[in-house]
Design a protein around this motif. Structure first.
Motif, mmCIF file in Angstrom:
data_model
loop_
_atom_site.group_PDB
_atom_site.id
_atom_site.type_symbol
_atom_site.label_atom_id
_atom_site.label_comp_id
_atom_site.label_asym_id
_atom_site.label_seq_id
_atom_site.Cartn_x
_atom_site.Cartn_y
_atom_site.Cartn_z
ATOM 1 N N LEU A 247 32.398 -82.463 0.420
ATOM 2 C CA LEU A 247 32.946 -81.292 1.095
ATOM 3 C C LEU A 247 34.464 -81.417 1.126
ATOM 4 C CD1 LEU A 247 32.395 -78.692 2.740
ATOM 5 C CD2 LEU A 247 32.345 -80.130 4.807
ATOM 6 N N HIS A 248 35.158 -80.433 0.532
ATOM 7 C CA HIS A 248 36.614 -80.450 0.439
ATOM 8 C C HIS A 248 37.214 -79.677 1.612
ATOM 9 C CE1 HIS A 248 36.720 -82.093 -3.721
ATOM 10 N NE2 HIS A 248 35.522 -81.506 -3.771
ATOM 11 N N LEU A 249 37.925 -80.384 2.453
ATOM 12 C CA LEU A 249 38.610 -79.794 3.598
ATOM 13 C C LEU A 249 40.107 -79.931 3.381
ATOM 14 C CD1 LEU A 249 36.350 -81.353 6.382
ATOM 15 C CD2 LEU A 249 36.116 -79.104 5.309
ATOM 16 N N GLY A 250 40.624 -79.085 2.496
ATOM 17 C CA GLY A 250 42.018 -79.239 2.095
ATOM 18 C C GLY A 250 42.171 -80.481 1.239
ATOM 19 N N ALA A 251 43.117 -81.354 1.601
ATOM 20 C CA ALA A 251 43.303 -82.605 0.862
ATOM 21 C C ALA A 251 42.269 -83.654 1.238
ATOM 22 C CB ALA A 251 44.705 -83.154 1.101
ATOM 23 N N LEU A 252 41.545 -83.455 2.349
ATOM 24 C CA LEU A 252 40.550 -84.417 2.812
ATOM 25 C C LEU A 252 39.187 -84.093 2.230
ATOM 26 C CD1 LEU A 252 39.816 -86.786 4.740
ATOM 27 C CD2 LEU A 252 39.359 -85.048 6.485
ATOM 28 N N ASN A 253 38.500 -85.134 1.752
ATOM 29 C CA ASN A 253 37.153 -84.989 1.207
ATOM 30 C C ASN A 253 36.193 -85.846 2.037
ATOM 31 O OD1 ASN A 253 38.253 -83.466 -0.870
ATOM 32 N ND2 ASN A 253 38.490 -85.241 -2.202
ATOM 33 N N VAL A 254 35.047 -85.269 2.355
ATOM 34 C CA VAL A 254 33.971 -86.003 3.024
ATOM 35 C C VAL A 254 32.760 -85.959 2.106
ATOM 36 C CG1 VAL A 254 32.522 -86.159 5.076
ATOM 37 C CG2 VAL A 254 34.882 -85.331 5.278
ATOM 38 N N ARG A 255 32.187 -87.124 1.809
ATOM 39 C CA ARG A 255 31.095 -87.178 0.837
ATOM 40 C C ARG A 255 29.961 -88.059 1.333
ATOM 41 N NH1 ARG A 255 35.412 -89.061 -1.824
ATOM 42 N NH2 ARG A 255 35.167 -87.429 -3.395
ATOM 43 N N GLY A 256 28.797 -87.856 0.726
ATOM 44 C CA GLY A 256 27.633 -88.686 1.014
ATOM 45 C C GLY A 256 26.593 -88.508 -0.069
ATOM 46 N N GLY A 257 25.714 -89.514 -0.240
ATOM 47 C CA GLY A 257 24.690 -89.435 -1.274
ATOM 48 C C GLY A 257 23.898 -90.719 -1.364
ATOM 49 N N VAL A 258 23.334 -90.958 -2.545
ATOM 50 C CA VAL A 258 22.495 -92.124 -2.809
ATOM 51 C C VAL A 258 23.076 -92.877 -3.996
ATOM 52 C CG1 VAL A 258 20.185 -92.933 -3.427
ATOM 53 C CG2 VAL A 258 20.458 -90.960 -1.910
ATOM 54 N N ARG A 259 23.051 -94.208 -3.906
ATOM 55 C CA ARG A 259 23.577 -95.070 -4.969
ATOM 56 C C ARG A 259 22.538 -96.124 -5.323
ATOM 57 N NH1 ARG A 259 29.042 -98.863 -4.480
ATOM 58 N NH2 ARG A 259 29.084 -99.603 -6.642
ATOM 59 N N GLY A 260 22.419 -96.382 -6.615
ATOM 60 C CA GLY A 260 21.546 -97.437 -7.099
ATOM 61 C C GLY A 260 22.302 -98.397 -7.983
ATOM 62 N N LEU A 261 21.931 -99.671 -7.949
ATOM 63 C CA LEU A 261 22.670 -100.716 -8.662
ATOM 64 C C LEU A 261 21.694 -101.754 -9.207
ATOM 65 C CD1 LEU A 261 25.499 -101.943 -9.358
ATOM 66 C CD2 LEU A 261 25.398 -103.096 -7.146
ATOM 67 N N ILE A 262 21.855 -102.104 -10.489
ATOM 68 C CA ILE A 262 21.091 -103.187 -11.115
ATOM 69 C C ILE A 262 22.077 -104.205 -11.662
ATOM 70 C CG2 ILE A 262 19.518 -103.827 -12.977
ATOM 71 C CD1 ILE A 262 18.267 -101.090 -12.808
ATOM 72 N N HIS A 274 18.347 -113.980 -13.539
ATOM 73 C CA HIS A 274 18.364 -113.516 -12.158
ATOM 74 C C HIS A 274 18.719 -112.027 -12.159
ATOM 75 C CE1 HIS A 274 18.289 -117.712 -10.802
ATOM 76 N NE2 HIS A 274 19.224 -117.943 -11.721
ATOM 77 N N VAL A 275 17.863 -111.211 -11.599
ATOM 78 C CA VAL A 275 18.044 -109.767 -11.585
ATOM 79 C C VAL A 275 17.972 -109.279 -10.146
ATOM 80 C CG1 VAL A 275 17.232 -107.543 -12.438
ATOM 81 C CG2 VAL A 275 16.997 -109.590 -13.860
ATOM 82 N N ASP A 276 18.949 -108.484 -9.762
ATOM 83 C CA ASP A 276 18.932 -107.823 -8.451
ATOM 84 C C ASP A 276 18.967 -106.320 -8.664
ATOM 85 O OD1 ASP A 276 18.772 -109.741 -6.418
ATOM 86 O OD2 ASP A 276 20.878 -110.294 -6.682
ATOM 87 N N SER A 277 18.178 -105.574 -7.908
ATOM 88 C CA SER A 277 18.220 -104.117 -7.946
ATOM 89 C C SER A 277 18.281 -103.607 -6.510
ATOM 90 C CB SER A 277 16.990 -103.556 -8.665
ATOM 91 O OG SER A 277 15.797 -103.953 -8.001
ATOM 92 N N PHE A 278 19.204 -102.684 -6.272
ATOM 93 C CA PHE A 278 19.434 -102.157 -4.925
ATOM 94 C C PHE A 278 19.487 -100.636 -4.975
ATOM 95 C CE2 PHE A 278 22.096 -105.992 -5.519
ATOM 96 C CZ PHE A 278 21.380 -106.880 -4.740
ATOM 97 N N VAL A 279 19.012 -100.006 -3.922
ATOM 98 C CA VAL A 279 19.129 -98.563 -3.730
ATOM 99 C C VAL A 279 19.434 -98.315 -2.265
ATOM 100 C CG1 VAL A 279 17.987 -96.325 -3.860
ATOM 101 C CG2 VAL A 279 17.539 -98.034 -5.608
ATOM 102 N N GLY A 280 20.384 -97.414 -2.006
ATOM 103 C CA GLY A 280 20.695 -97.127 -0.615
ATOM 104 C C GLY A 280 21.634 -95.943 -0.474
ATOM 105 N N PRO A 281 21.742 -95.408 0.738
ATOM 106 C CA PRO A 281 22.630 -94.271 0.985
ATOM 107 C C PRO A 281 24.077 -94.736 1.141
ATOM 108 C CG PRO A 281 21.556 -94.903 3.016
ATOM 109 C CD PRO A 281 20.982 -95.797 1.949
ATOM 110 N N TYR A 282 24.991 -93.798 0.941
ATOM 111 C CA TYR A 282 26.404 -94.081 1.161
ATOM 112 C C TYR A 282 27.072 -92.861 1.780
ATOM 113 C CZ TYR A 282 27.673 -91.180 -2.857
ATOM 114 O OH TYR A 282 27.856 -90.123 -3.710
ATOM 115 N N ALA A 283 28.190 -93.086 2.438
ATOM 116 C CA ALA A 283 29.018 -92.017 2.988
ATOM 117 C C ALA A 283 30.462 -92.484 2.927
ATOM 118 C CB ALA A 283 28.607 -91.689 4.423
ATOM 119 N N GLY A 284 31.377 -91.534 2.833
ATOM 120 C CA GLY A 284 32.768 -91.930 2.744
ATOM 121 C C GLY A 284 33.710 -90.759 2.908
ATOM 122 N N VAL A 285 34.985 -91.104 2.909
ATOM 123 C CA VAL A 285 36.061 -90.112 3.005
ATOM 124 C C VAL A 285 37.073 -90.414 1.903
ATOM 125 C CG1 VAL A 285 35.779 -89.715 5.475
ATOM 126 C CG2 VAL A 285 37.327 -91.514 4.669
ATOM 127 N N GLY A 286 37.842 -89.406 1.539
ATOM 128 C CA GLY A 286 38.853 -89.593 0.508
ATOM 129 C C GLY A 286 39.932 -88.547 0.623
#
Length: 289
Positions: A247-262, A274-286
């Motif tokens: 969501l763009h609020l002028g120069a400020l951005n607020v975001r969220g979603g899902v991230r997966g990593l192997i 050795h193998v690791d796999s992760f899935v989880g939600p994220y949120a942030g600002v920019g």
């Protein structure tokens, strides 16, 4: 090619991450035992210009009779221009040509100085999330022009130990990419990326070639869909995929979603993969400016 194809690829990659098997041992960490009883998995020409001279017109009147000295009274024919006069004329023409060229160059330089430079877009931000029973935080910076740019991203994973001992396992990931946007409009921006990635695990440090693709699509008003897939092959293997809304609020951005990593160390630590796999939600600002 449709700009939504990368988004489909990102969704497909996220599906693979969701279906990935659970990690059998910690990425980049030596196993507590290497026997088969541990259950660890072993993986083996222009025309010249000339002046015309007038010929003496023949006279219809016969010359007067008389002494031969009377012939001397006739006016002599005009002599051709001297060499110095010819050289002077050529110098004047050359000077005029040089002056014209100098004025044209000065005008072109003035136009170049008045032409506005393409703007630079700067993106930076911080994301946090839950992943693998621990936490994940990453920072990113991107600077790009109309099509070309570069981006840097770093991720810190703080995970519980895989063998049940006290403490945590820290894994630090980083990517450094040059970016190119084959599609860049007010509503869609699709990037292709390439560069290097690094992974610092408890017992090893990896560096490998990295490629990625990302997509930003305006859904409605200030709401954007964001998707990104990054991969590393060679010394180690990594797949990092995310999808979410911003969501763009002028120069400020607020975001969220899902991230997966192997993460896969390809058995380069102790001969055991050795193998690791992760899935989880994220949120942030920019910030974007």
């Amino acid at each position: 090619m449709s700009a939504f194809r990368p988004a489909l690829c990102a969704a497909f990659a996220a599906g693979l991450l969701l279906a990935a098997p659970a990690a059998e041992a910690r990425f980049g960490k030596r196993s507590s035992g290497t026997s088969d009883d541990t259950g660890a998995k072993k993986i083996h020409a222009a025309t010249p210009i000339r002046s015309s001279s007038q010929d003496d017109a023949p006279s219809d009147t016969p010359p007067p009779s008389g002494d031969d000295d009377d012939c001397c009274d006739t006016a002599p024919a005009s002599s051709p221009p001297s060499y110095s006069a010819h050289a002077y004329g050529e110098a004047v023409l050359a000077g005029e040509e040089l002056l014209t060229a100098a004025l044209a160059a000065s005008h072109a330089q003035a136009l170049r100085e008045q032409r506005p430079s393409p703007p630079l877009d700067v993106r930076l931000g911080l994301n946090v999330g839950a992943m693998g029973g621990g936490t994940a935080g990453d920072v990113f910076l991107g600077i790009e022009g109309e099509a070309l740019g570069f981006s840097i991203q770093g991720t810190q994973l703080t995970l519980p130990t895989d063998d049940g001992t006290r403490g945590t396992d820290d894994i630090r990931l980083a990517t450094m990419h040059l970016t190119y946007a084959p599609v860049s409009t007010d509503r869609v921006r699709w990037r292709l990326e390439g560069g290097l990635s690094t992974a610092h695990a408890p017992d090893v440090f990896f560096v490998g070639p990295s490629v990625a693709t990302s997509l930003e699509v305006c859904v409605a008003g200030p709401l954007d869909l964001e998707a990104r897939v990054q991969g590393t092959a060679g010394t180690y293997r990594q797949v990092d995929a995310s999808a979410g809304l911003a969501l763009h609020l002028g120069a400020l951005n607020v975001r969220g979603g899902v991230r997966g990593l192997i993460l896969d160390d390809a058995g380069r630590v102790d001969g055991i993969q050795h193998v690791d796999s992760f899935v989880g939600p994220y949120a942030g600002v920019g910030l974007a400016f």
